[in-house]
Enzyme design. Structure first.
Site, PDB file in Angstrom:
ATOM      1  N   PRO A  10       0.796  -1.223   0.000  1.00 44.19           N
ATOM      2  CA  PRO A  10       0.000   0.000   0.000  1.00 44.19           C
ATOM      3  C   PRO A  10       0.832   1.278   0.000  1.00 44.19           C
ATOM      4  O   PRO A  10       1.884   1.357   0.628  1.00 44.19           O
ATOM      5  CB  PRO A  10      -0.834  -0.111   1.277  1.00 44.19           C
ATOM      6  CG  PRO A  10      -0.116  -1.077   2.143  1.00 44.19           C
ATOM      7  CD  PRO A  10       0.580  -2.019   1.215  1.00 44.19           C
ATOM      8  N   ASN A  11       0.312   2.236  -0.744  1.00 41.81           N
ATOM      9  CA  ASN A  11       0.837   3.598  -0.850  1.00 41.81           C
ATOM     10  C   ASN A  11       2.124   3.713  -1.650  1.00 41.81           C
ATOM     11  O   ASN A  11       2.578   4.819  -1.913  1.00 41.81           O
ATOM     12  CB  ASN A  11       1.009   4.243   0.536  1.00 41.81           C
ATOM     13  CG  ASN A  11      -0.304   4.365   1.259  1.00 41.81           C
ATOM     14  OD1 ASN A  11      -1.267   4.867   0.713  1.00 41.81           O
ATOM     15  ND2 ASN A  11      -0.354   3.869   2.482  1.00 41.81           N
ATOM     16  N   TYR A  23      10.705   9.007   1.798  1.00 43.30           N
ATOM     17  CA  TYR A  23      10.739   7.965   0.767  1.00 43.30           C
ATOM     18  C   TYR A  23      11.482   8.365  -0.500  1.00 43.30           C
ATOM     19  O   TYR A  23      11.631   7.559  -1.411  1.00 43.30           O
ATOM     20  CB  TYR A  23       9.314   7.534   0.421  1.00 43.30           C
ATOM     21  CG  TYR A  23       8.569   7.002   1.619  1.00 43.30           C
ATOM     22  CD1 TYR A  23       8.928   5.794   2.198  1.00 43.30           C
ATOM     23  CD2 TYR A  23       7.532   7.719   2.194  1.00 43.30           C
ATOM     24  CE1 TYR A  23       8.267   5.313   3.314  1.00 43.30           C
ATOM     25  CE2 TYR A  23       6.857   7.245   3.314  1.00 43.30           C
ATOM     26  CZ  TYR A  23       7.228   6.046   3.864  1.00 43.30           C
ATOM     27  OH  TYR A  23       6.580   5.566   4.969  1.00 43.30           O
ATOM     28  N   ASN A  74       8.251  -5.382  -0.729  1.00 43.05           N
ATOM     29  CA  ASN A  74       8.101  -4.205   0.119  1.00 43.05           C
ATOM     30  C   ASN A  74       6.614  -4.142   0.425  1.00 43.05           C
ATOM     31  O   ASN A  74       5.829  -3.651  -0.380  1.00 43.05           O
ATOM     32  CB  ASN A  74       8.574  -2.942  -0.591  1.00 43.05           C
ATOM     33  CG  ASN A  74       8.457  -1.713   0.282  1.00 43.05           C
ATOM     34  OD1 ASN A  74       7.780  -1.729   1.309  1.00 43.05           O
ATOM     35  ND2 ASN A  74       9.097  -0.637  -0.127  1.00 43.05           N
ATOM     36  N   HIS A  80       4.098  -4.540   9.159  1.00 39.43           N
ATOM     37  CA  HIS A  80       4.002  -4.476  10.614  1.00 39.43           C
ATOM     38  C   HIS A  80       2.710  -5.059  11.168  1.00 39.43           C
ATOM     39  O   HIS A  80       2.558  -5.150  12.384  1.00 39.43           O
ATOM     40  CB  HIS A  80       4.136  -3.017  11.059  1.00 39.43           C
ATOM     41  CG  HIS A  80       5.217  -2.297  10.312  1.00 39.43           C
ATOM     42  ND1 HIS A  80       6.550  -2.572  10.491  1.00 39.43           N
ATOM     43  CD2 HIS A  80       5.144  -1.358   9.335  1.00 39.43           C
ATOM     44  CE1 HIS A  80       7.263  -1.810   9.674  1.00 39.43           C
ATOM     45  NE2 HIS A  80       6.440  -1.070   8.961  1.00 39.43           N
ATOM     46  N   GLU A  99      12.966  -9.072   2.034  1.00 35.48           N
ATOM     47  CA  GLU A  99      12.147  -7.931   2.446  1.00 35.48           C
ATOM     48  C   GLU A  99      12.920  -6.639   2.179  1.00 35.48           C
ATOM     49  O   GLU A  99      14.114  -6.561   2.475  1.00 35.48           O
ATOM     50  CB  GLU A  99      11.838  -8.073   3.934  1.00 35.48           C
ATOM     51  CG  GLU A  99      11.032  -6.966   4.529  1.00 35.48           C
ATOM     52  CD  GLU A  99      10.758  -7.183   6.014  1.00 35.48           C
ATOM     53  OE1 GLU A  99      10.186  -6.263   6.618  1.00 35.48           O
ATOM     54  OE2 GLU A  99      11.118  -8.238   6.576  1.00 35.48           O
ATOM     55  N   HIS A 101      12.725  -2.191   2.339  1.00 34.15           N
ATOM     56  CA  HIS A 101      12.081  -0.942   2.754  1.00 34.15           C
ATOM     57  C   HIS A 101      12.943   0.216   2.298  1.00 34.15           C
ATOM     58  O   HIS A 101      14.170   0.169   2.431  1.00 34.15           O
ATOM     59  CB  HIS A 101      11.891  -0.885   4.275  1.00 34.15           C
ATOM     60  CG  HIS A 101      11.038  -1.989   4.776  1.00 34.15           C
ATOM     61  ND1 HIS A 101       9.671  -1.975   4.631  1.00 34.15           N
ATOM     62  CD2 HIS A 101      11.357  -3.161   5.361  1.00 34.15           C
ATOM     63  CE1 HIS A 101       9.183  -3.099   5.132  1.00 34.15           C
ATOM     64  NE2 HIS A 101      10.185  -3.827   5.567  1.00 34.15           N
ATOM     65  N   LEU A 102      12.318   1.245   1.782  1.00 35.82           N
ATOM     66  CA  LEU A 102      13.045   2.427   1.329  1.00 35.82           C
ATOM     67  C   LEU A 102      13.688   3.152   2.504  1.00 35.82           C
ATOM     68  O   LEU A 102      14.836   3.591   2.434  1.00 35.82           O
ATOM     69  CB  LEU A 102      12.107   3.365   0.578  1.00 35.82           C
ATOM     70  CG  LEU A 102      11.534   2.800  -0.726  1.00 35.82           C
ATOM     71  CD1 LEU A 102      10.362   3.640  -1.197  1.00 35.82           C
ATOM     72  CD2 LEU A 102      12.609   2.722  -1.786  1.00 35.82           C
ATOM     73  N   ARG A 108      12.627   4.721  12.780  1.00 38.62           N
ATOM     74  CA  ARG A 108      11.363   5.443  12.701  1.00 38.62           C
ATOM     75  C   ARG A 108      10.506   5.146  13.926  1.00 38.62           C
ATOM     76  O   ARG A 108      11.001   4.711  14.956  1.00 38.62           O
ATOM     77  CB  ARG A 108      10.656   5.063  11.395  1.00 38.62           C
ATOM     78  CG  ARG A 108      11.486   5.529  10.182  1.00 38.62           C
ATOM     79  CD  ARG A 108      10.787   5.392   8.883  1.00 38.62           C
ATOM     80  NE  ARG A 108       9.548   6.164   8.870  1.00 38.62           N
ATOM     81  CZ  ARG A 108       8.579   5.969   7.990  1.00 38.62           C
ATOM     82  NH1 ARG A 108       8.692   5.043   7.060  1.00 38.62           N
ATOM     83  NH2 ARG A 108       7.491   6.697   8.022  1.00 38.62           N
ATOM     84  N   ARG A 112       6.913   0.664  13.791  1.00 33.72           N
ATOM     85  CA  ARG A 112       7.525   0.188  12.543  1.00 33.72           C
ATOM     86  C   ARG A 112       8.738  -0.719  12.794  1.00 33.72           C
ATOM     87  O   ARG A 112       9.293  -1.281  11.859  1.00 33.72           O
ATOM     88  CB  ARG A 112       7.960   1.363  11.676  1.00 33.72           C
ATOM     89  CG  ARG A 112       6.810   2.196  11.168  1.00 33.72           C
ATOM     90  CD  ARG A 112       7.295   3.250  10.189  1.00 33.72           C
ATOM     91  NE  ARG A 112       6.318   4.289   9.988  1.00 33.72           N
ATOM     92  CZ  ARG A 112       5.321   4.240   9.113  1.00 33.72           C
ATOM     93  NH1 ARG A 112       5.171   3.189   8.337  1.00 33.72           N
ATOM     94  NH2 ARG A 112       4.480   5.248   9.008  1.00 33.72           N
TER      95      ARG A 112
END
Length: 144
Positions: A10-11, A23, A74, A80, A99, A101-102, A108, A112
């Protein structure tokens, strides 16, 4: 040629305009181009997909279990929260999953810091922006 599914949650379709301070400014389409270029160099066919829907990701993981040599994922915020994605990855084991992640999820918000995917992935790459996808493909190619 071995196929690797590159799945995005998502997103991620909003990359380039969504919180560029976190990002970056690169679009998902540009990341796809980088993945295809890296795939060509590594001798991998890339199946690149994005969905905002958890069930789509689960379906694609199951599909990859029959059609792919590995998965780069991703999962966005589903990382999470999604036991369903965790279980889908577990069900296609021993298919290797990396896995990505940017951002550095460990630098963070506390929520997360926990990944539902990490326990069923062969590894995680986070915090290197779009380069993380290429690094994941190289790591996966080496493992294959």
């Amino acid at each position: 040629m071995k196929t690797v599914y590159v799945l995005n949650g998502p997103n991620l379709n909003a990359l380039g305009k969504r919180e560029p301070g976190i990002y970056g400014g690169m679009t998902l389409s540009a990341i796809e181009d980088d993945c295809r270029k890296a795939g060509d160099e590594l001798g991998l066919a890339i199946e690149f997909r994005q969905s905002n829907h958890e069930g789509d990701l689960v379906d694609w993981i199951q599909e990859a279990g029959d059609k792919a040599a590995g998965i780069v994922i991703n999962a966005g915020a589903y990382t999470h929260t999604s036991i369903a994605i965790h279980d889908a990855i577990r069900a296609v084991s021993p298919l290797p999953v990396v896995e990505v992640h940017l951002s550095n999820i460990h630098a963070r918000e506390q929520f997360r810091h926990v990944s539902m995917i990490a326990p069923v992935a062969v590894g995680m790459i986070c915090g290197f922006g779009p380069l993380g996808y290429t690094l994941a493909l190289k790591a996966l190619a080496d493992r294959l």
